[in-house]
Design a protein around this motif. Structure first.
Motif, PDB file in Angstrom:
ATOM      1  N   SER A  14      -6.286  20.758  45.844  1.00 45.26           N
ATOM      2  CA  SER A  14      -5.188  20.943  45.249  1.00 45.26           C
ATOM      3  C   SER A  14      -6.232  21.794  44.120  1.00 45.26           C
ATOM      4  CB  SER A  14      -4.574  19.231  44.402  1.00 45.26           C
ATOM      5  OG  SER A  14      -4.269  19.395  43.574  1.00 45.26           O
ATOM      6  N   ALA A  16      -5.933  23.612  39.888  1.00 46.59           N
ATOM      7  CA  ALA A  16      -4.727  23.522  38.706  1.00 46.59           C
ATOM      8  C   ALA A  16      -5.477  24.308  37.562  1.00 46.59           C
ATOM      9  CB  ALA A  16      -4.492  21.784  38.116  1.00 46.59           C
ATOM     10  N   VAL A  24      -0.912  21.403  31.228  1.00 53.12           N
ATOM     11  CA  VAL A  24      -1.759  21.684  33.232  1.00 53.12           C
ATOM     12  C   VAL A  24      -0.540  22.973  33.062  1.00 53.12           C
ATOM     13  CG1 VAL A  24      -0.988  20.764  34.905  1.00 53.12           C
ATOM     14  CG2 VAL A  24      -1.772  19.579  33.271  1.00 53.12           C
ATOM     15  N   CYS A  27      -0.568  23.072  38.277  1.00 54.45           N
ATOM     16  CA  CYS A  27      -0.470  22.474  39.958  1.00 54.45           C
ATOM     17  C   CYS A  27      -0.935  22.511  40.695  1.00 54.45           C
ATOM     18  CB  CYS A  27      -1.365  21.086  39.233  1.00 54.45           C
ATOM     19  SG  CYS A  27      -1.800  19.396  39.885  1.00 54.45           S
ATOM     20  N   ALA A  62      -2.253  28.463  42.656  1.00 55.83           N
ATOM     21  CA  ALA A  62      -2.235  28.124  40.796  1.00 55.83           C
ATOM     22  C   ALA A  62      -2.896  28.998  40.441  1.00 55.83           C
ATOM     23  CB  ALA A  62      -3.543  27.458  41.100  1.00 55.83           C
ATOM     24  N   SER A 118      -7.400  11.558  33.878  1.00 55.88           N
ATOM     25  CA  SER A 118      -5.552  11.962  33.801  1.00 55.88           C
ATOM     26  C   SER A 118      -4.934  11.881  32.963  1.00 55.88           C
ATOM     27  CB  SER A 118      -5.519  11.453  35.120  1.00 55.88           C
ATOM     28  OG  SER A 118      -5.670   9.934  35.422  1.00 55.88           O
ATOM     29  N   PHE A 305       0.069  13.333  38.700  1.00 55.87           N
ATOM     30  CA  PHE A 305      -1.310  13.201  37.882  1.00 55.87           C
ATOM     31  C   PHE A 305      -1.989  11.971  38.343  1.00 55.87           C
ATOM     32  CE2 PHE A 305       0.916  16.157  34.421  1.00 55.87           C
ATOM     33  CZ  PHE A 305       0.461  17.356  35.101  1.00 55.87           C
ATOM     34  N   ASN A 309      -5.465  14.835  42.149  1.00 57.61           N
ATOM     35  CA  ASN A 309      -5.082  16.548  41.889  1.00 57.61           C
ATOM     36  C   ASN A 309      -6.310  16.778  41.340  1.00 57.61           C
ATOM     37  OD1 ASN A 309      -4.314  16.399  38.909  1.00 57.61           O
ATOM     38  ND2 ASN A 309      -4.223  14.083  39.564  1.00 57.61           N
ATOM     39  N   ALA A 311      -5.589  18.950  38.578  1.00 61.01           N
ATOM     40  CA  ALA A 311      -5.452  19.297  37.027  1.00 61.01           C
ATOM     41  C   ALA A 311      -6.255  18.151  36.640  1.00 61.01           C
ATOM     42  CB  ALA A 311      -3.830  18.836  36.174  1.00 61.01           C
TER      43      ALA A 311
END
Ligand code: KG4
Ligand code: ZN
Length: 347
Positions: A14, A16, A24, A27, A62, A118, A305, A309, A311
């Motif tokens: 992942s 982001a 964000v 992502c 991304a 998160s 989230f 992830n 992010a």
């Protein structure tokens, strides 16, 4: 501050782009989880080989989704550990290479600090920031920890599990009920509409005043319960068993959270993070507890989230840069084992 976050600690790849640790901009998550459904767990080398194939396209997507180019970035944040070493290496080696080629500072992030960050993530322009001190229950397939923090990077571990993680309890329970991997969402789905008081499960560590979790006894109770029931059990029985087992996990987490809040009455917010924070029963149980204590309950804005992830890693990278600037560009090792307490400063 615009940060590119890379997360490859398990079977997800992942990446982001996150602004100021909150907003964000993109992502992207590529998961090889489906490949492992039939074997009931991740095969580490296979997961890493998949990640090697997809990491560059995921980074490109991304950046495209965010309408950004590498020159817009202020830093790159990457999960340095803990996790599967081959998978972690794919992320950190890529991040190290990009940091050099793009001339961007690199910020190593502990995976759990990512989860703890998160609850700040948002897809909207809303600017509602959580307020410290915060008690965060971090529950995933690999850990069940309770962290008390007075800032993003100041705090201490209040308690953790003595055996299985909460997600592991869901996953192992799901296997006993004949459900596919990953078991948490499948067990939660089966439990929908089931009677959660149909079967009794013991409350783990009931007499223990310390804040700690234990899930292995619940798993054993489930195994014996299924042996006593008609085989194969009807769908209605399976639903009741799943609902009762899920409730038992949530009540145990609630019980120990309640003890932790008694020890820290100054806590302003209770946060749930990690894959298991997607569980509706857990959210409801914790909402009741937060209401009793008159504090705010928060969990990640969307399910993506909650599970792994990029992010959350970008957010944690931004917070580390703010509060511990010496972290930026520091030498670090990629490691399967890593203690978050070493990152957090005492308060
Ligand atoms: O945080 P995560 O994506 O990966 C780890 O770092 O482990 O968490 C995955 C875990 C798995 O054990 C999965 O079964 C569990 O989170 N999980 C759930 C739910 N969604 C994911 N458990 C219960 N209910 C859910 N809805
Ligand atoms: Zn995780």
């Amino acid at each position: 501050m615009l940060v590119l976050g890379l997360e490859t600690s398990c079977d997800e790849t992942s990446v982001a782009v996150v602004e100021n640790g909150m907003r964000v901009q993109s992502c992207v998550i590529a998961s090889s989880g489906k490949d492992f459904e039939s074997v009931g767990g991740v095969i580490p080398e296979e997961a890493a080989r998949k990640q090697l194939e997809v990491i560059l396209p995921v980074i490109e997507k991304a950046l495209n989704d965010a309408g950004a180019t590498y020159s817009d970035l202020d830093a790159i944040a990457v999960t340095a550990g803990p996790g599967l070493i081959g998978s972690l290496l794919v992320g950190t080696m890529t991040a190290r290479a990009l940091s050099t080629i793009w001339d961007k500072p690199l910020i190593p992030v502990h995976h759990t600090l990512g989860h703890l960050s998160s609850t700040w993530l948002t897809n909207t322009d809303a600017n509602i920031e959580p307020v410290f001190p915060i008690m965060t229950l971090s529950v995933s397939g690999g850990h069940s920890d309770l962290w008390y923090r007075t800032s993003h990077t100041q705090g201490r571990l209040v308690g953790s599990t003595k055996d299985d993680a909460a997600g592991e309890a869901f996953d192992k329970g799901a296997v006993l009920l004949g459900l596919p991997y990953p078991g948490g969402p499948a067990l939660a789905k089966l439990a929908e509409g089931g009677n959660d008081t149909a079967y009794d499960f013991p409350l783990p560590l009931k007499q223990d005043t310390e804040v700690a979790f234990s899930f292995s006894g619940l798993k054993t109770s489930l195994k014996y319960l299924l042996q006593k029931l008609p085989s194969p059990p009807s769908e209605a029985i399976r639903k009741d068993v799943a609902a009762s087992f899920q409730r038992a996990i949530c009540l145990h987490l609630q019980d120990k959270l309640s003890r932790a809040l008694e020890l820290h009455p100054e806590t302003k917010e209770l946060h749930l993070v990690g894959g298991v924070s997607a569980n509706i029963c857990l959210r409801q149980t914790c909402q009741a507890l937060a209401d009793t204590h008159g504090i705010v309950l928060r969990y990640p804005e969307t399910i993506r989230f909650c599970t792994d992830n990029g992010a959350m890693i970008a957010a944690a990278g931004a917070f580390l840069a703010q509060e511990q600037p010496d972290t930026i560009g520091r030498h670090f090792e990629t490691s399967a084992v890593m203690n978050l307490q070493e990152t957090l400063r005492p308060f």
